[in-house]
Design an enzyme around this catalytic site. Structure first.
Site, PDB file in Angstrom:
ATOM      1  N   SER A   1       0.766  -1.076   0.129  1.00  0.00           N
ATOM      2  CA  SER A   1       0.116   0.068  -0.063  1.00  0.00           C
ATOM      3  C   SER A   1       0.888   1.036   0.015  1.00  0.00           C
ATOM      4  CB  SER A   1      -0.806   0.090   1.208  1.00  0.00           C
ATOM      5  OG  SER A   1      -1.492  -0.926   0.985  1.00  0.00           O
ATOM      6  N   THR A   2       2.016   1.285   0.532  1.00  0.00           N
ATOM      7  CA  THR A   2       2.808   2.320   0.796  1.00  0.00           C
ATOM      8  C   THR A   2       4.232   2.039   0.451  1.00  0.00           C
ATOM      9  OG1 THR A   2       3.400   2.281   3.083  1.00  0.00           O
ATOM     10  CG2 THR A   2       1.248   3.286   2.560  1.00  0.00           C
TER      11      THR A   2
END
Length: 95
Positions: free
Chosen positions: A15-16
């Site tokens: 996600s990041t």
């Protein structure tokens, strides 16, 4: 008749950019599974556009298998998973 050029194709997502260890673990596991090609991206699961997933879905051919380490790396929801699975089934690709 089986496709003699069938391949294992991997997809990894975090996600990041802060989740480097998680991405590295996925890449290691996909390589260990024998994936000949791996698509990877760092994009939130809520993002509606996942360019590398699209590239992976376009790349796979009949007889191939798309490999992920966890289903939540692939789909945002059950409905999303159903849509992706149908798209793979329509191409003759296993998950």
């Amino acid at each position: 008749m089986a496709n003699p050029t069938a391949a294992l194709v991997g997809y990894a997502r975090t996600s990041t950019t802060d989740q480097k260890a998680g991405l590295e673990a996925q890449l290691r596991d996909l390589a260990g599974a024998g994936c000949v090609r791996v698509f990877q991206e760092e994009v939130s699961s809520v993002a509606t556009v996942r360019p590398e997933l699209e590239r992976a879905l376009d790349y796979v051919r009949e007889g191939d298998t798309l490999v992920v380490t966890k289903l939540d790396r692939l789909a945002r929801s059950v409905a999303d998973l159903v849509a992706i699975t149908k798209r793979l089934d329509d191409k003759g690709v296993a998950l």
